[in-house]
Write a protein that holds these residues in place. Structure first.
Motif, PDB file in Angstrom:
ATOM      1  N   LYS A  71       0.831  -1.198   0.000  1.00  0.00           N
ATOM      2  CA  LYS A  71       0.000   0.000   0.000  1.00  0.00           C
ATOM      3  C   LYS A  71       0.867   1.250   0.000  1.00  0.00           C
ATOM      4  N   LYS A  72       1.928   1.202   0.804  1.00  0.00           N
ATOM      5  CA  LYS A  72       2.841   2.334   0.908  1.00  0.00           C
ATOM      6  C   LYS A  72       4.211   1.804   1.324  1.00  0.00           C
ATOM      7  N   PRO A  73       5.278   2.122   0.569  1.00  0.00           N
ATOM      8  CA  PRO A  73       6.602   1.583   0.897  1.00  0.00           C
ATOM      9  C   PRO A  73       7.076   2.061   2.264  1.00  0.00           C
ATOM     10  N   THR A  74       7.812   1.184   2.954  1.00  0.00           N
ATOM     11  CA  THR A  74       8.403   1.523   4.242  1.00  0.00           C
ATOM     12  C   THR A  74       9.745   0.808   4.379  1.00  0.00           C
ATOM     13  N   PRO A  75      10.762   1.518   4.887  1.00  0.00           N
ATOM     14  CA  PRO A  75      12.083   0.884   5.062  1.00  0.00           C
ATOM     15  C   PRO A  75      12.050  -0.284   6.043  1.00  0.00           C
ATOM     16  N   GLU A  76      11.056  -0.328   6.922  1.00  0.00           N
ATOM     17  CA  GLU A  76      10.982  -1.412   7.896  1.00  0.00           C
ATOM     18  C   GLU A  76      10.706  -2.760   7.226  1.00  0.00           C
ATOM     19  N   ILE A  77      10.103  -2.717   6.065  1.00  0.00           N
ATOM     20  CA  ILE A  77       9.826  -3.943   5.312  1.00  0.00           C
ATOM     21  C   ILE A  77      10.473  -3.788   3.937  1.00  0.00           C
ATOM     22  N   PRO A  78      11.678  -4.291   3.753  1.00  0.00           N
ATOM     23  CA  PRO A  78      12.404  -4.093   2.488  1.00  0.00           C
ATOM     24  C   PRO A  78      11.629  -4.580   1.270  1.00  0.00           C
ATOM     25  N   GLU A  79      10.752  -5.580   1.452  1.00  0.00           N
ATOM     26  CA  GLU A  79      10.006  -6.122   0.316  1.00  0.00           C
ATOM     27  C   GLU A  79       9.025  -5.122  -0.280  1.00  0.00           C
ATOM     28  N   THR A  80       8.704  -4.063   0.453  1.00  0.00           N
ATOM     29  CA  THR A  80       7.761  -3.068  -0.045  1.00  0.00           C
ATOM     30  C   THR A  80       8.440  -1.963  -0.835  1.00  0.00           C
ATOM     31  N   VAL A  81       9.760  -1.887  -0.758  1.00  0.00           N
ATOM     32  CA  VAL A  81      10.479  -0.764  -1.377  1.00  0.00           C
ATOM     33  C   VAL A  81      10.464  -0.880  -2.894  1.00  0.00           C
ATOM     34  N   GLN A 139       1.349  -4.074  10.123  1.00  0.00           N
ATOM     35  CA  GLN A 139       1.663  -2.923   9.274  1.00  0.00           C
ATOM     36  C   GLN A 139       0.534  -2.683   8.273  1.00  0.00           C
ATOM     37  N   SER A 140      -0.670  -2.506   8.774  1.00  0.00           N
ATOM     38  CA  SER A 140      -1.829  -2.347   7.891  1.00  0.00           C
ATOM     39  C   SER A 140      -1.773  -1.058   7.073  1.00  0.00           C
ATOM     40  N   LYS A 141      -0.988  -0.076   7.500  1.00  0.00           N
ATOM     41  CA  LYS A 141      -0.876   1.167   6.747  1.00  0.00           C
ATOM     42  C   LYS A 141      -0.009   0.995   5.499  1.00  0.00           C
ATOM     43  N   HIS A 142       0.880   0.035   5.566  1.00  0.00           N
ATOM     44  CA  HIS A 142       1.843  -0.122   4.476  1.00  0.00           C
ATOM     45  C   HIS A 142       1.587  -1.343   3.606  1.00  0.00           C
ATOM     46  N   VAL A 143       1.045  -2.402   4.195  1.00  0.00           N
ATOM     47  CA  VAL A 143       0.793  -3.614   3.414  1.00  0.00           C
ATOM     48  C   VAL A 143      -0.640  -4.063   3.645  1.00  0.00           C
ATOM     49  N   GLN A 144      -1.146  -4.814   2.687  1.00  0.00           N
ATOM     50  CA  GLN A 144      -2.512  -5.321   2.757  1.00  0.00           C
ATOM     51  C   GLN A 144      -2.505  -6.807   2.475  1.00  0.00           C
ATOM     52  N   CYS A 145      -3.091  -7.567   3.385  1.00  0.00           N
ATOM     53  CA  CYS A 145      -3.183  -9.015   3.216  1.00  0.00           C
ATOM     54  C   CYS A 145      -4.222  -9.335   2.144  1.00  0.00           C
ATOM     55  N   VAL A 146      -3.886 -10.255   1.263  1.00  0.00           N
ATOM     56  CA  VAL A 146      -4.806 -10.640   0.203  1.00  0.00           C
ATOM     57  C   VAL A 146      -6.097 -11.191   0.785  1.00  0.00           C
TER      58      VAL A 146
END
Length: 992
Positions: A487-497, A566-573
């Motif tokens: 949903k929104k990249p974050t350095p805490e989760i490298p997979e989102t970058v 981390q619901s602000k940054h990632v969304q579960c399918v």
């Protein structure tokens, strides 16, 4: 030296009779052992030949008898033309050893003896082949004697003899050429320049005419560069180098000749590799590759010339630099190789040979950049986005850690942002003939479907050297893209970058995770690294943990929890409800408890729960409603498995017994999971069940057996009443036929009623008319109404027939699924018998398995039913009745076992199907073995363990009487022979 000469020539023939040895002087007849040396030298067994050669040489050293030495030389020269390859090779090695040890023997006289004995001009046509081999092996022996370089003239004669043998290629193939190359390799520069160069002048001048002459020139150039300088080459070839634009047409023709000459051998002609090395020395590699291989070899129809190009590609890998590797791995040779791999027109597939080439390169290459270039080159060879090489490519086992890290990084980037334009993509003829090529998104999906199994293979393959950080990085990557969106990249989760250039197909994304064996790989992984902690854990054979003792499963679920938070940054399918999220948190607590416990213990149940928790936890993202209850059951099982037997627990024993044992719940969970069509789930369930086998209870085992035999139409003894079952089946078929006849009769009656009703209406209407007449017919409107009624009637009937077909097809599919599920459950039964064959629980499996076999014998004959029956029968016969370990815990169960024995023998006599009776009789012998127990040899004729001899004897005696007196008995003589051979005491008792 001896070992070198023992290579297989591929022409083993039938051995001849032992030759008669005569000696007019009678000297050799005095020592029979001496003569036997020559017989042993010709034997097919390599060890015997080598031992005979050593003994012969030692004997000649000690005896110092000239007659024996002279006889040995003559006998070995004569044996060089033996009809068998092993004998020829043995005599040649023995002659080489003889010439090496006894330097007083003249090489010149020996060569003359070879020429005289195996004279090709005087040999008859049918002996030409043997004579050619005699000359060749004679030269080979001289070459292997290590004395040839000391006598240049003899060397020259050997070379000329080898040149003359080239006309017998149909017999000798390339053996003379190889030997000549070996002679050149051992020849000093001075001898070559002064003696051999002039003798080889014609061959070197004609080097561009045949593969043999060209290879001779290339070997000489490599061995003696100071002799064959550019000026000398200019005189020989007309050019100062071999790889030139002018020479290329002739070189192409020579390569084609070489390719066709080794068509049946499936090898790379040495001249091709020598030419490639010459192109590297002369700095003309790209011209040689483009002109000779791509424009030359690949211009032919697919066949030997293409295979030469493929083999040269594989053999050239260790010789090339990184830019050269990238050049050949991105060109037409690779493209043609890919088309060959996908072609159905050719039986010969080059994949194993190419894999061997690449594997040898990876093993011998210490340059990480070269390794990476080769692996990337084969990875980027794609067919509409899908790489040609398999995702589980064992070549990676030899990959350097640094190269592996760079390769994993490339795979992850390629997954997120596939750059298919950089791949060497191709289409087959059939694909080209179809419609337009697939869209880019489809190719991207195909590429991604390959990448995830490749990453998973790197994780699960224990031979690939890797670090914990790299493993966790790959596990996180696969898990994230299987179940989460950014949903929104974050350095805490490298997979989102790193964003995805093309969205993941929602219908196939779960396959990325579940199709791989990532879970299995993580939970069966040995501890990585060389630290003392890792060595200590590996010595205890603890799997599925990191070097610090923490479980891989804990790391995965911890990462999943982080993503859920981390619901602000990632969304579960798959959206999880509060109850489902609470179940996930409860699972995390249980895993944490297991993690702490694993530092102190490595009990099997902990590892079993380790598998199940992760499996069920991952399922929550796919089917959360079904997984929530399983998670809660698992957590309860863990608590019970870890609970200690305290006094407080003993006091409340009655209450605890009202609840099922933890292992029973686990077995139910395994059975529910096995019903799903997933190889991964089946694999994990097998691993879990193997861990909990020692803890299995009677109730848990009964739940497994009930799946195999759910039919409850049994008599009091627990054995299926086959006759009643057959009657029910016949009644069912008769009822079915009656129903079909009733339906057909109903259709006929409906048609008659429609006609009758229409005719009555017509008659009443006609009576009211003034000019009523008997000849009046139905008008068009009436006929239309009648046709409409009939059409609706038949349409309704057709719908009923289709509904019955659909229902029948549905029942058939359900039956297939049920039978497939039972086959999986049979795996659990087999595993339990293998691991717990001596458990008392095994006794409770005898009659249920017999019931399965008996039911299977009388059921339908579909292939799946036959496979199920065959598997059940094999398990019963080999894993139960003939098992090495059997139940020996019979205290207090003697009466029960005797009753079972009588039931089994009684049932064996009453069966109408003689094919089932042997299984019941084998089961009776197994029970007999259990009752007898372990008896020493001296007491075996007197003692029968805990067996009631009189009762058992009566049982078998009655069976024997029935067999001998009944005309049609399901029993056979083989059954009683088996009984008497295994239990000799029973023979006398039964006969009495």
């Amino acid at each position: 030296m001896i070992a070198v000469m023992q290579t297989n020539m591929g022409e083993i023939e039938d051995s001849t009779v032992r030759p008669k040895v005569t000696d007019a002087k009678g000297i050799l007849k005095q020592n029979r052992q001496f003569l036997d040396y020559f017989w042993d030298i010709a034997k097919p067994e390599r060890e015997i030949r080598l031992k005979a050669i050593e003994d012969l040489i030692e004997h000649l050293k000690q005896s110092e008898k000239p007659d024996e030495l002279k006889y040995s030389l003559k006998r070995l020269v004569d044996g060089l033309s033996h009809t068998r390859d092993d004998a020829r090779s043995g005599y040649s090695v023995a002659l080489a050893q003889l010439l090496s040890v006894f330097e007083e023997i003249s090489l010149k006289s020996t060569l003359d003896s070879v020429k005289e004995k195996h004279n090709l001009q005087r040999a008859k046509k049918k002996f030409i082949r043997n004579a050619a081999f005699g000359n060749f092996f004679g030269v080979l022996a001289l070459s292997q004697s290590t004395r040839l370089h000391k006598e240049p003239q003899v060397m020259l004669e050997c070379v000329k003899l080898l040149q003359s043998l080239s006309q017998y290629r149909e017999h000798l193939r390339d053996l003379p050429r190889k030997t000549m190359v070996d002679i050149l390799s051992e020849t000093p520069k001075e001898v070559f320049e002064e003696v051999l160069l002039s003798a080889l002048q014609s061959d070197l001048t004609s080097a561009l005419n045949t593969p043999e002459q060209l290879e001779l020139l290339l070997v000489a150039m490599q061995k003696f560069p100071s002799v064959l300088k550019p000026k000398k080459l200019k005189k020989l070839l007309g050019a100062a180098a071999v790889i030139t634009k002018e020479n290329m047409p002739k070189l192409v023709e020579v390569l084609k000749m070489a390719a066709r000459s080794v068509k049946k051998d499936n090898i790379l002609p040495p001249v091709a590799l020598d030419l490639l090395q010459a192109s590297l020395r002369e700095d003309n590699f790209e011209m040689f590759w483009n002109e000779a291989i791509i424009k030359g070899m690949l211009s032919e129809m697919p066949g030997p010339t293409h295979y030469l190009g493929f083999r040269l590609l594989g053999a050239s890998l260790p010789l090339l630099s990184v830019p050269q590797l990238e050049f050949v791995l991105s060109g037409d040779v690779m493209r043609y190789y890919g088309q060959h791999m996908l072609s159905l027109a050719y039986r010969f597939k080059f994949a194993p040979e190419m894999e061997k080439y690449v594997s040898e390169f990876m093993q011998g290459c210490a340059d990480a950049d070269k390794q990476l270039a080769v692996v990337l080159g084969f990875t980027q060879l794609t067919n509409q986005g899908y790489p040609v090489v398999p995702s589980s490519w064992k070549v990676l086992e030899h990959m350097d850690l640094c190269a592996l890290q760079q390769y994993v990084k490339w795979l992850m980037e390629a997954f997120c942002k596939p750059q298919l334009e950089k791949c060497l993509d191709f289409s087959t003829r059939r694909q080209k003939g179809n419609q337009e090529s697939e869209v880019d998104d489809s190719c991207v999906a195909r590429f991604r479907k390959w990448i995830v199994p490749r990453l998973s293979f790197i994780v699960e393959n224990h031979q690939i050297k890797k670090e914990e950080g790299l493993v966790m990085k790959m596990a996180r990557f696969i898990f994230f893209h299987a179940f989460f969106d950014v949903k929104k990249p974050t350095p805490e989760i490298p997979e989102t970058v790193q964003a995805l250039s093309v969205p993941i197909d929602q219908q196939t994304r779960y396959i990325y995770f579940i199709s791989s064996s990532l879970l299995q790989g993580l939970n069966s992984m040995a501890v990585l690294g060389d630290s003392p902690e890792a060595e200590k854990l590996n010595s205890r054979r603890i799997l599925g943990v990191k070097a610090d003792g923490s479980m891989w499963i804990y790391c995965v679920v911890q990462y999943a929890t982080t993503l859920l938070n981390q619901s602000k940054h990632v969304q579960c399918v798959q959206t999880l409800s509060p109850e489902q999220r609470q179940g996930w948190d409860s699972m995390l607590e249980s895993v944490e408890a297991l993690r702490k416990k694993a530092k102190k213990s490595s009990s099997p149940e902990h590892t079993a729960f380790q598998y199940l928790f992760l499996l069920v936890g991952i399922q929550m993202f796919k089917a959360p409603d079904e997984s929530l209850e399983l998670l809660n059951d698992l957590r309860t099982c863990v608590e019970k498995a870890q609970a200690k037997k305290s006094k407080k627990k003993k006091a409340s024993k009655l209450d605890c017994n009202e609840e099922p044992h933890w292992v029973e719940v686990v077995v139910e969970i395994l059975l529910s999971l096995l019903s799903q069509p997933s190889r991964l789930i089946r694999s994990v369930c097998k691993a879990v069940f193997s861990r909990i086998c020692p803890h299995l209870t009677q109730e848990a085992l009964s739940s497994i057996l009930n799946v195999l035999d759910p039919n409850k139409d049994e008599d009091e003894s627990g054995v299926m009443v086959t006759d009643e079952k057959e009657k029910k089946r016949k009644h069912k078929e008769e009822d079915k036929q009656d129903n079909e006849e009733d339906e057909e009769e109903e259709v006929r009656l409906n048609i008659v009623n429609i006609y009758t009703s229409k005719l009555n209406n017509f008659a009443s209407n006609s009576a009211t008319e003034e000019d009523g007449s008997d000849e009046e017919e139905l008008d068009d409107a009436a006929m239309m109404k009648l046709d409409g009624s009939l059409a609706s009637l038949f349409l309704e009937h057709k719908k009923k027939i289709q509904a019955k077909k659909d229902e029948k097809d549905r029942l058939r599919k359900e039956k297939v699924l049920v039978r497939d599920f039972k086959i999986k459950v049979l795996d659990m039964v087999e595993m339990f018998l293998n691991k717990q064959g001596s458990s008392a629980l095994v006794l409770g499996m005898v009659e249920p398995l017999l019931s399965v076999i008996e039911n299977g014998m009388s059921s339908e004959t579909s292939q799946q039913e036959q496979d199920f029956l065959r598997k059940a029968a094999d398990i019963f016969r080999n894993r139960l009745c003939r098992a090495k370990y059997y139940c020996r815990e019979t205290d207090g169960r003697e009466a029960e076992l005797h009753e079972m024995l009588e039931r089994l023998i009684g049932r064996a006599q009453k069966l109408t199907d003689s094919s089932v009776s042997p299984y019941y009789f084998s089961a009776a012998l197994y029970v007999l073995k259990v009752l007898r127990g372990v008896v020493s040899e001296q007491d075996s004729l007197r003692l029968m363990g805990k067996m009631d001899v009189e009762r058992v004897t009566t049982c078998f005696k009655n069976a024997l009487t029935s067999f001998l007196t009944k005309r049609k008995s399901p029993l056979t003589g083989a059954m009683f022979i088996d009984l008497f051979s295994r239990f000799p005491v029973s023979q006398n008792n039964c006969i009495e």
